[in-house]
Design a protein around this motif. Structure first.
Motif, short mmCIF file in Angstrom:
data_model
loop_
_atom_site.label_atom_id
_atom_site.label_comp_id
_atom_site.label_asym_id
_atom_site.label_seq_id
_atom_site.Cartn_x
_atom_site.Cartn_y
_atom_site.Cartn_z
N HIS A 85 -26.06 4.99 12.68
CA HIS A 85 -26.75 4.97 10.24
C HIS A 85 -27.01 4.74 9.60
CE1 HIS A 85 -23.50 2.16 10.28
NE2 HIS A 85 -23.88 2.65 8.82
N CYS B 7 -30.52 6.62 8.91
CA CYS B 7 -30.11 8.61 9.96
C CYS B 7 -30.25 9.25 8.33
CB CYS B 7 -29.05 8.68 10.33
SG CYS B 7 -28.87 10.11 10.61
N CYS C 176 -20.28 8.84 9.67
CA CYS C 176 -20.84 7.87 10.34
C CYS C 176 -20.67 6.73 10.50
CB CYS C 176 -22.40 8.55 10.39
SG CYS C 176 -22.49 10.38 10.33
N CYS D 265 -24.56 12.44 18.65
CA CYS D 265 -23.96 12.65 17.42
C CYS D 265 -23.18 14.17 16.60
CB CYS D 265 -25.78 13.01 16.52
SG CYS D 265 -25.57 13.41 14.50
N HIS D 266 -22.55 13.46 15.06
CA HIS D 266 -21.51 14.01 15.46
C HIS D 266 -22.34 15.75 14.41
CE1 HIS D 266 -18.37 11.00 14.85
NE2 HIS D 266 -19.79 10.02 14.67
N HIS E 194 -30.89 15.00 18.20
CA HIS E 194 -30.74 13.52 18.10
C HIS E 194 -30.96 13.06 16.60
CE1 HIS E 194 -29.39 9.68 17.15
NE2 HIS E 194 -27.85 9.93 18.30
N PRO E 195 -30.89 12.91 15.47
CA PRO E 195 -31.84 12.50 13.90
C PRO E 195 -32.99 11.55 15.41
CG PRO E 195 -29.62 12.02 13.99
CD PRO E 195 -29.29 12.92 14.55
N CYS F 229 -21.71 4.99 13.45
CA CYS F 229 -23.13 5.23 14.69
C CYS F 229 -23.88 4.18 13.86
CB CYS F 229 -23.07 6.66 14.19
SG CYS F 229 -24.83 6.77 14.77
S1 SF4 Z 1 -23.83 10.43 14.39
FE1 SF4 Z 1 -24.47 10.46 11.88
S2 SF4 Z 1 -25.58 8.46 11.77
FE2 SF4 Z 1 -25.71 8.65 13.86
S3 SF4 Z 1 -26.85 9.84 14.00
FE3 SF4 Z 1 -25.29 11.77 14.24
S4 SF4 Z 1 -25.83 12.15 11.64
FE4 SF4 Z 1 -27.04 10.24 11.92
#
Ligand code: SF4
Ligand SMILES: Nc1ncnc2c1ncn2[C@@H]1O[C@H](COP(=O)(O)OP(=O)(O)O)[C@@H](O)[C@H]1O
Ligand SMILES: [Mg+2]
Lengths: 340, 385
Positions: free
Chosen positions: B340, B343, B350, B375-376, B300-301, B337
């Protein structure tokens, strides 16, 4: 840190010594308010007195204020608290009547502690919900009812409904035992007379109940706000996490700490309770100093100036001592207070 | 495969206050198998304490409200349990160590009385005087004995006084005052207090913060809970004391091998204590998996940037990376998210679609916990700088 028995005695001793200048100040104030007049007060004080009495009185008032005070103070300490308009000395009457008032006040305090404090806990536990509002309505109605209205309603309307006596200490005027302490219930217990104990308790319930109801707001409100401060603290949660029941958590862990701050109302309440006795005792024919003060103030005809002053001094003493007890209780209840 | 001690399923908790509705915990699922330490990290205010306190239903309701989800402890969902029955779950069931050692001991009672109360409660439960979940094995033996947990539903419906009055009296007689005192002393020694006799009669304010936290730990362990929740046990202490208490916690975790939920805002602390790790962000669990794996390949970022912000001894010339932007207000969460706005991977989807909440289906003690991320674009995270 000192918190052993010796330290406690020192702690109580210190508080007691601090009390003496306060008492002296109260007596001085009382003296100044009642004895320093620009005009000669004697004819008003002793309206039907003989020429001789008036002359004595005036001779006294012509002296310097400090001399007057000293005379007054030494007489007070010697137990000479003056006399009524009929020449009856005040001091013996006060000592005989005071225990009855003390009994009434202690009984109301008992009711306040065992009803008012739990009500405060309930109010805090259900803060903002109907139980809390109910508690608030209850103590606010007590607070907002004038003492004489509450007393008369209880004596005239409530007493026949609940079947309780609404006057005097016993059903008979002279109970068959010695009045050792002049507290009705205590005397009956000391005499080992069970029917009279019950009788005395029945006579005590209504006056004490009305007095407690009127003053209960202090205890309830203080307990409620102290509980609201304590309840979110983590030690209440750690107590819960031990698996203790909600009752134990509330009344052992939370209330124990809330009471530390709640004791401070004891002094305030004592003032209210004592003041309340003036009307309550008169309405319920209770033979205490409250009724005596009512009569002394002219409630029964002629004013009795020395008697009224005596009651004021006793009430002031009561408030000061109640504050002393509250102070000591605070020190005992809060282990963080150093007794040295 | 063993039944988990605790499994939280899609738990959501709100605070309904005048300023609005704060979604402190949103759709969180996690599993704690017997004897495993699960760490939770997240910044201050992301809902860690709310999650911890929602498990034994310790939250003040209101303002808190468990909106949905299940907290299955030893087979029973605690969410519908009436408040009056919750004391049975606490103590020998779930124990907790709080963050604030200054306030977590009652200032009005002596240390001995506070610990003895917890021990006494456990005795009463073991003797059947108090209704309870079946007391688990002693904390030292969790790993060695096969754990047979009774169904909590059975336990909750058990009568208050099982057995005859004679049994109860006999059980009571076995325990004497000195036993209780010895046991209290044992637990104080367990938390490395060298001469515990001297502190028994002291009040909490006479002790240092580190000492109080040790006592808090002793108190929680003395109830022999099946699940121990440690909510930032070292965060409020001075740095040197923090290290001491952390060392103690690590030693105890090794010795006790109990099921523990260990919460911290410090990734380093969790890395040293936990087996599995959950990362929380703005009320959501964004990543969950074995500690080593998450540290190696975060998915996850947010986790990735958290890991980057740990100062490393070997790379002291690194500029301390900070995550741009700030934590969202829990009453006005961004759509899609929640991460976002901050991110670096964020794409249009997102901002619209929240990534599916990670769902932990099953884990076992032997096998490694599976790794999940909300996370996508989880696959792309390892490629981030
Ligand atoms: S879903 Fe999108 S905004 Fe959320 S953490 Fe993953 S990449 Fe980043
Ligand atoms: N008693 C409460 N009343 C209202 N809101 C609260 C209360 N306790 C916590 N919150 C809200 O819940 C959020 C999460 O708090 P908390 O669970 O204590 O976070 P953490 O332990 O991760 O620091 C906070 O941002 C706060 O706004
Ligand atoms: Mg917290």
């Amino acid at each position: 840190m000192g918190r052993n028995l010796e330290d406690l005695l020192i702690f109580i001793g210190k508080r007691f010594l601090q009390l003496l200048p306060v008492l002296f100040g109260i007596i001085l104030l009382m003296f100044l308010v009642t004895h320093v007049f620009p005009l000669n007060p004697c004819p008003r004080w002793y309206p039907k007195a003989s020429q001789q009495v008036l002359a004595n009185c005036e001779a006294q008032f012509s002296q310097p204020v400090l001399t007057q005070f000293w005379t007054y103070f030494t007489k007070l300490l010697a137990g000479n608290w003056g006399a009524s308009q009929f020449g009856q000395p005040v001091y013996p009457v006060i000592t005989e009547r005071f225990p009855a008032t003390l009994e009434l006040v202690l009984a109301s305090m008992f009711l306040m502690i065992f009803i008012g404090i739990p009500l405060g806990v309930i109010g805090a536990q259900y803060a903002g919900r109907w139980a809390d509002h109910l508690v608030r309505v209850l103590y606010l109605s007590g607070w907002s009812i004038p003492t004489y209205v509450g007393a008369i309603v209880a004596a005239v309307f409530l007493a026949p409904v609940v079947g309780l006596p609404a006057g005097h200490e016993y059903s008979t005027t002279s109970p068959p035992f010695a009045q050792v302490t002049h507290m009705s219930v205590v005397d009956a217990i000391l005499a080992g007379n069970f029917p009279y104990t019950v009788d005395a308790l029945e006579h005590l319930i209504l006056p004490a109940g009305v007095l407690a109801f009127i003053e209960m707001g202090n205890a309830t409100r203080m307990t409620r706000s102290a509980m609201l401060e304590v309840m979110p603290l983590e030690y209440v949660k750690s107590a819960r996490m031990k698996g203790l029941s909600n009752f134990i958590v509330m009344y052992k862990h939370a209330l124990r700490n809330a009471l530390i701050t709640a004791t401070t109302v004891l002094g305030v309440t004592a003032g209210g309770l004592l003041a309340g006795t003036v009307v309550i005792e008169e309405v319920f024919s209770w033979p205490g100093i409250g009724a005596y003060a009512f009569a002394a103030l002219g409630g029964g005809g002629e004013p009795n100036f020395d008697g009224a002053i005596a009651v004021v001094i006793v009430f002031a003493l009561g408030v000061v001592i109640a504050n002393l007890i509250a102070d000591i209780l605070y020190g005992v209840l809060d282990p963080r207070v150093d007794w040295r | 495969m063993t039944t988990p001690v605790l499994s939280v399923e899609n738990l959501s908790v709100d605070y309904e206050v005048g300023a609005g509705v704060f979604h402190a915990v949103s759709d969180i699922s996690l599993v704690i198998p017997p004897g495993r330490v699960v760490g939770i990290v997240g910044e201050t205010g992301c809902g860690k304490s709310t999650l911890a306190q929602a498990i034994p239903r310790l939250l003040p309701e209101p303002p808190a409200r468990i909106r949905s989800g299940k907290v299955i402890f030893q087979g029973t969902d605690l969410v519908p349990v009436p408040k009056a029955k919750l004391p049975m779950v606490r103590g020998t069931g779930i124990g907790m160590i709080f963050q604030e050692p200054l306030n977590s001991l009652n200032p009005a009672f002596r240390i001995y009385d506070q610990i003895a109360e917890a021990v006494q409660m456990r005795h009463w439960r073991e003797d059947g005087i108090l209704p309870s979940f079946h007391p688990g094995p002693a904390p030292f033996d969790y790993s060695r004995r096969p754990i047979t947990m009774p169904s909590t539903a059975d336990v909750l419906s058990r009568p208050v006084m099982p057995g005859t009055a004679k049994d109860v009296m006999a059980a009571r007689r076995v325990r004497t005052r000195t036993d209780l005192r010895d046991e209290v002393l044992d637990y104080l020694r367990l938390v490395r207090i060298n001469d515990p006799e001297t502190i028994l009669s002291l009040y909490p304010h006479e002790l240092s913060g580190g000492m109080r936290q040790r006592i808090m730990i002793a108190m929680a362990l003395s109830a022999k809970p099946a699940l121990l929740i440690a909510d930032e046990p070292t965060s409020a202490l001075d740095v040197t004391i923090q290290a001491q208490v952390l060392t103690l916690m690590k030693e105890l975790i090794d010795e006790v091998s109990a099921s523990i939920l260990y919460i911290s805002h410090d990734l380093g602390v969790v890395a040293e204590t936990a087996d599995d790790l959950g990362v929380m962000y703005a009320g959501r669990l964004v990543e969950f998996g074995p500690v080593a794996e998450i540290f190696q390949t975060p998915r996850h970022p947010y986790t990735k940037s958290l890991l980057r912000s740990i100062p490393t001894r070997y790379k002291s010339d690194w500029p301390m990376p900070t995550i741009p932007g700030s934590v969202p207000n829990l009453s006005q969460l961004p759509a899609g998210c929640r991460f976002h706005p901050r991110c670096s991977l964020a794409r249009p989807v997102c901002t619209q679609e929240p990534p599916p909440a990670l769902r932990v289906i099953e884990t076992t003690v032997g096998a490694t916990t599976s790794h999940h991320a909300a996370c996508h674009y989880a696959e792309e995270v390892p490629g981030l700088p």
